[in-house]
Scaffold this motif. Structure first.
Motif, mmCIF file in Angstrom:
data_model
loop_
_atom_site.group_PDB
_atom_site.id
_atom_site.type_symbol
_atom_site.label_atom_id
_atom_site.label_comp_id
_atom_site.label_asym_id
_atom_site.label_seq_id
_atom_site.Cartn_x
_atom_site.Cartn_y
_atom_site.Cartn_z
ATOM 1 N N LEU A 1 -49.669 0.383 -58.075
ATOM 2 C CA LEU A 1 -50.046 1.442 -59.006
ATOM 3 C C LEU A 1 -49.860 0.974 -60.441
ATOM 4 O O LEU A 1 -50.738 1.127 -61.292
ATOM 5 C CB LEU A 1 -49.134 2.643 -58.742
ATOM 6 C CG LEU A 1 -49.725 4.030 -58.876
ATOM 7 C CD1 LEU A 1 -50.911 4.175 -57.961
ATOM 8 C CD2 LEU A 1 -48.658 5.067 -58.547
ATOM 9 N N VAL A 2 -48.717 0.404 -60.691
ATOM 10 C CA VAL A 2 -48.395 -0.022 -62.046
ATOM 11 C C VAL A 2 -49.300 -1.170 -62.481
ATOM 12 O O VAL A 2 -49.738 -1.228 -63.634
ATOM 13 C CB VAL A 2 -46.912 -0.466 -62.137
ATOM 14 C CG1 VAL A 2 -46.614 -1.081 -63.502
ATOM 15 C CG2 VAL A 2 -46.002 0.715 -61.856
ATOM 16 N N HIS A 3 -49.622 -2.028 -61.545
ATOM 17 C CA HIS A 3 -50.369 -3.225 -61.937
ATOM 18 C C HIS A 3 -51.878 -3.088 -61.764
ATOM 19 O O HIS A 3 -52.607 -4.092 -61.789
ATOM 20 C CB HIS A 3 -49.810 -4.446 -61.203
ATOM 21 C CG HIS A 3 -48.519 -4.893 -61.802
ATOM 22 N ND1 HIS A 3 -48.414 -5.858 -62.776
ATOM 23 C CD2 HIS A 3 -47.254 -4.445 -61.613
ATOM 24 C CE1 HIS A 3 -47.166 -6.005 -63.142
ATOM 25 N NE2 HIS A 3 -46.417 -5.157 -62.445
ATOM 26 N N GLY A 4 -52.316 -1.877 -61.580
ATOM 27 C CA GLY A 4 -53.751 -1.661 -61.558
ATOM 28 C C GLY A 4 -54.430 -2.117 -60.295
ATOM 29 O O GLY A 4 -55.642 -2.348 -60.280
ATOM 30 N N ASP A 5 -53.672 -2.226 -59.224
ATOM 31 C CA ASP A 5 -54.281 -2.668 -57.982
ATOM 32 C C ASP A 5 -54.393 -1.507 -57.003
ATOM 33 O O ASP A 5 -54.357 -1.694 -55.788
ATOM 34 C CB ASP A 5 -53.446 -3.794 -57.366
ATOM 35 C CG ASP A 5 -53.306 -4.954 -58.335
ATOM 36 O OD1 ASP A 5 -54.300 -5.250 -59.022
ATOM 37 O OD2 ASP A 5 -52.214 -5.534 -58.414
ATOM 38 N N ALA A 6 -54.510 -0.326 -57.555
ATOM 39 C CA ALA A 6 -54.521 0.830 -56.658
ATOM 40 C C ALA A 6 -55.715 1.731 -56.952
ATOM 41 O O ALA A 6 -55.692 2.922 -56.681
ATOM 42 C CB ALA A 6 -53.223 1.609 -56.803
ATOM 43 N N GLY A 7 -56.735 1.143 -57.516
ATOM 44 C CA GLY A 7 -57.923 1.958 -57.795
ATOM 45 C C GLY A 7 -57.940 2.572 -59.183
ATOM 46 O O GLY A 7 -58.911 3.187 -59.593
ATOM 47 N N ALA A 8 -56.841 2.422 -59.894
ATOM 48 C CA ALA A 8 -56.802 2.937 -61.267
ATOM 49 C C ALA A 8 -56.429 1.798 -62.199
ATOM 50 O O ALA A 8 -55.347 1.230 -62.088
ATOM 51 C CB ALA A 8 -55.782 4.063 -61.381
ATOM 52 N N ASP A 9 -57.313 1.457 -63.077
ATOM 53 C CA ASP A 9 -57.042 0.341 -63.975
ATOM 54 C C ASP A 9 -56.582 0.811 -65.354
ATOM 55 O O ASP A 9 -56.348 1.999 -65.565
ATOM 56 C CB ASP A 9 -58.292 -0.536 -64.106
ATOM 57 C CG ASP A 9 -59.489 0.289 -64.558
ATOM 58 O OD1 ASP A 9 -59.265 1.443 -65.015
ATOM 59 O OD2 ASP A 9 -60.624 -0.196 -64.453
ATOM 60 N N ASP A 10 -56.460 -0.137 -66.254
ATOM 61 C CA ASP A 10 -55.985 0.184 -67.605
ATOM 62 C C ASP A 10 -56.810 1.295 -68.256
ATOM 63 O O ASP A 10 -56.273 2.190 -68.886
ATOM 64 C CB ASP A 10 -56.050 -1.070 -68.493
ATOM 65 C CG ASP A 10 -54.889 -2.016 -68.202
ATOM 66 O OD1 ASP A 10 -54.137 -1.743 -67.235
ATOM 67 O OD2 ASP A 10 -54.734 -3.007 -68.932
ATOM 68 N N ARG A 11 -58.118 1.183 -68.083
ATOM 69 C CA ARG A 11 -58.998 2.209 -68.643
ATOM 70 C C ARG A 11 -58.612 3.585 -68.119
ATOM 71 O O ARG A 11 -58.485 4.547 -68.888
ATOM 72 C CB ARG A 11 -60.442 1.886 -68.260
ATOM 73 C CG ARG A 11 -61.442 2.992 -68.583
ATOM 74 C CD ARG A 11 -62.822 2.634 -68.023
ATOM 75 N NE ARG A 11 -63.774 3.723 -68.188
ATOM 76 C CZ ARG A 11 -63.843 4.766 -67.372
ATOM 77 N NH1 ARG A 11 -63.000 4.894 -66.365
ATOM 78 N NH2 ARG A 11 -64.745 5.717 -67.584
ATOM 79 N N ASP A 12 -58.414 3.683 -66.838
ATOM 80 C CA ASP A 12 -58.072 4.974 -66.252
ATOM 81 C C ASP A 12 -56.755 5.509 -66.819
ATOM 82 O O ASP A 12 -56.633 6.690 -67.112
ATOM 83 C CB ASP A 12 -57.973 4.853 -64.735
ATOM 84 C CG ASP A 12 -59.327 4.592 -64.101
ATOM 85 O OD1 ASP A 12 -60.306 5.199 -64.558
ATOM 86 O OD2 ASP A 12 -59.410 3.760 -63.169
ATOM 87 N N TRP A 13 -55.812 4.625 -66.958
ATOM 88 C CA TRP A 13 -54.524 5.061 -67.480
ATOM 89 C C TRP A 13 -54.619 5.436 -68.953
ATOM 90 O O TRP A 13 -53.986 6.392 -69.409
ATOM 91 C CB TRP A 13 -53.455 3.977 -67.285
ATOM 92 C CG TRP A 13 -52.940 3.949 -65.867
ATOM 93 C CD1 TRP A 13 -53.232 3.030 -64.910
ATOM 94 C CD2 TRP A 13 -52.074 4.907 -65.251
ATOM 95 N NE1 TRP A 13 -52.596 3.335 -63.727
ATOM 96 C CE2 TRP A 13 -51.872 4.486 -63.921
ATOM 97 C CE3 TRP A 13 -51.447 6.074 -65.691
ATOM 98 C CZ2 TRP A 13 -51.066 5.194 -63.018
ATOM 99 C CZ3 TRP A 13 -50.647 6.782 -64.794
ATOM 100 C CH2 TRP A 13 -50.458 6.344 -63.475
#
Lengths: 200, 200, 200, 200
Positions: D104-116
DNA sequence: AATGAATGAGTATTCATTCAT
DNA sequence: TATGAATGAATACTCATTCAT
């Protein structure tokens, strides 16, 4: 996004940085625009063009369009009232009064069709904008009290309404209105109240 | 706080494909909107909502907004004139006439404040739109000729103007206007022209 | 209804020509405005009003709005860091540390909700403005190094993130957050890494 | 008034009269613009350009910019929550959980920096717009309840805050963040609460 | 025949910034 | 040095009208 390939200067309006009385000029231009296009079509753009000031200048000097309108109307009503008062200042006799009122209707008293058109715009606007009611009330109070210097309150109300209606019809009418007839109407309204059959 | 988003209509209005009087309903709604919001704020959208018809229906039935306005005003003037005529139909005596005119001013003749407000909107609109001039001219011609059944042309013009002015002042005034005073004013305007100097 | 018209300033503010701390006052006002209205709504006008200085003063003292923002943020970060450092100065035991961090989250360490809100505004602004990155980096470096005086780098990173996240949730939450629970969470994060398998 | 002497056609955008899903495309474009320019710079114009729709289309589909923002954020939060839930669906063991949170933290869960980044924009916007609070509350409730399937409420709150803080620091940091360290931090937060000296 | 979707021109207003004073 | 006045570019939003369906 920028297709403008033409020369840099479009219309190099002469820079006029310092311009006191600008607010006043805008107010006058507003009245011009109201007179010519009606209050409904009085936009910032139109007024700015008429006053020859940049658009941004409008809301710098006047909080909003409504505010501008209100101030312009106030100014106009103020001026109309002053004109009205001045016009009756020289009235001495009943005959003078008839003539003065007739002048009023026929635009020979310092207020022309344009001025009356603005006044009607004001009336209609006041119908829906309470802020303008105060302007119309004050204007009507003043015109009424001028007349009351010469006649009783009832006659004054009659005269006032008569002027309003005659002017409106004159402005709307495509045919010229007879000054003689107007004078006759005014004269009749001013006839002293007949002592109603009391003598009988 | 406001979940009602998306395109204009949220409520899926029941389809009303067959609706013969729709144009008429739109015209009536237009008059309602003019009365309530003024001609300046009379938009297709507002009228469509008031008439409960789809927006697309507006320009389907009326070429343009100007056209809609004109037709609505024509309808209104027509109705006002008819009411006016009907109102004076029963007038027999001079006393009746005074009462009838007084009724007119005080909204007891089938035309209330709303109707007069629409009429004033029409007047002002006509000032700038020649197409509407014909409507106001016709309306004024008819009201004038009704009065001329009872009085001479000069008195008729006076009476007409008087009504116009008295109503406008009444509508604009925040304080109630005395019916007795109105009657008195009307009565005076109707006094027969004194055969001048006869009494001497 | 609103007579306060005309150009921006109606009240002729007393001339305050000599005003050495004006720049500072503007910066403080900027932070107030950011806290209250968000960075997006922070305008020269709003800040000038808050600082009670003339509009022209803004760009006189600060090259641009961006510049003003940056300086204000720098000032805030600086102060936050200093507060942070001061807050941990008295920490002696592990228990003290837990308490200090808990204080931080619950606004009992010299930085309240307003301060944190400004900080979050800064973070988000920094996401897009490289000039602000240096401010956030410095602030984070300092907070991290304060913590590293007590714990290993990994725990320090954890604590730092924890504080950030707990505060944000606390600010956003409509329900109050339990201080005891916060303390428990902090305490757990500080438990010495179990010498794994030692207990076996 | 019209200085444009150039050729008639400026940019003959292909007429695209019929376009269902336009509203959806606008919402997606809105998220793009928010991610790239921040909520503060999200204007109708920018979004319209990004969605390749005419400007007038914006307020046709969305009552206002605030409405557009809210709907876009709602959509994003909804999607984030669904992704979140899906991401934890396969978690079976404690080890899985650590790995899932680390992802989740490292963007490997379907949500990347943009999403966050969008999520943080939402948080900040929600700080001042109560209408958005409901969106953040729902999103936080859902993420929390996902975690509570595996751990106690206190740990869940800790984990949630940890993720929030770690991601924010990661996004803001110019240096890469060690995944191993993140995993270690998460693992520590998940260590079972030591039976506090009870055994003693 | 009827209409929902669409759009370009126009509206009021805001505001960073400039600059004459 | 300080500032009120000024302004152009941009903003959100409205709306008459068009037109594919």
């Amino acid at each position: 996004m920028d297709d403008d390939t033409g020369p840099v200067t479009t219309v190099p309006r002469p820079v006029r940085r310092y311009d006191p009385q600008r607010a006043e000029r805008i107010l006058e231009a507003t009245l011009d625009v109201i007179a010519e296009h009606g209050v409904a079509n009085t936009t910032h753009r139109l007024v700015a063009a008429a006053a020859d000031v940049p658009l941004g200048s409008m809301t710098y000097h006047f909080r909003s369009l409504a505010d501008l309108r209100a101030q312009a109307f106030r100014r106009h009503a103020e001026r109309m009232a002053a004109t009205y008062e001045a016009h009756f200042r020289g009235v001495r006799s009943a005959g003078d009064l008839v003539e003065a009122v007739t002048d009023l209707v026929h635009g020979d008293a310092g207020a022309d069709d344009r001025d009356w058109a603005i006044a009607y715009e004001l009336y209609l606007a006041a119908l829906r904008d309470p802020a303008l009611r105060e302007v119309t009330e004050s204007w009507m109070r003043r015109s009424r009290s001028v007349l009351e210097r010469f006649v009783d309150p009832t006659t004054s109300r009659a005269l006032d309404a008569l002027v309003e209606g005659l002017v409106m019809h004159k402005i709307l009418s495509t045919r010229p209105v007879s000054r003689a007839q107007t004078r006759e109407i005014v004269a009749r309204a001013l006839r002293p109240t007949a002592p109603r059959e009391t003598s009988a």
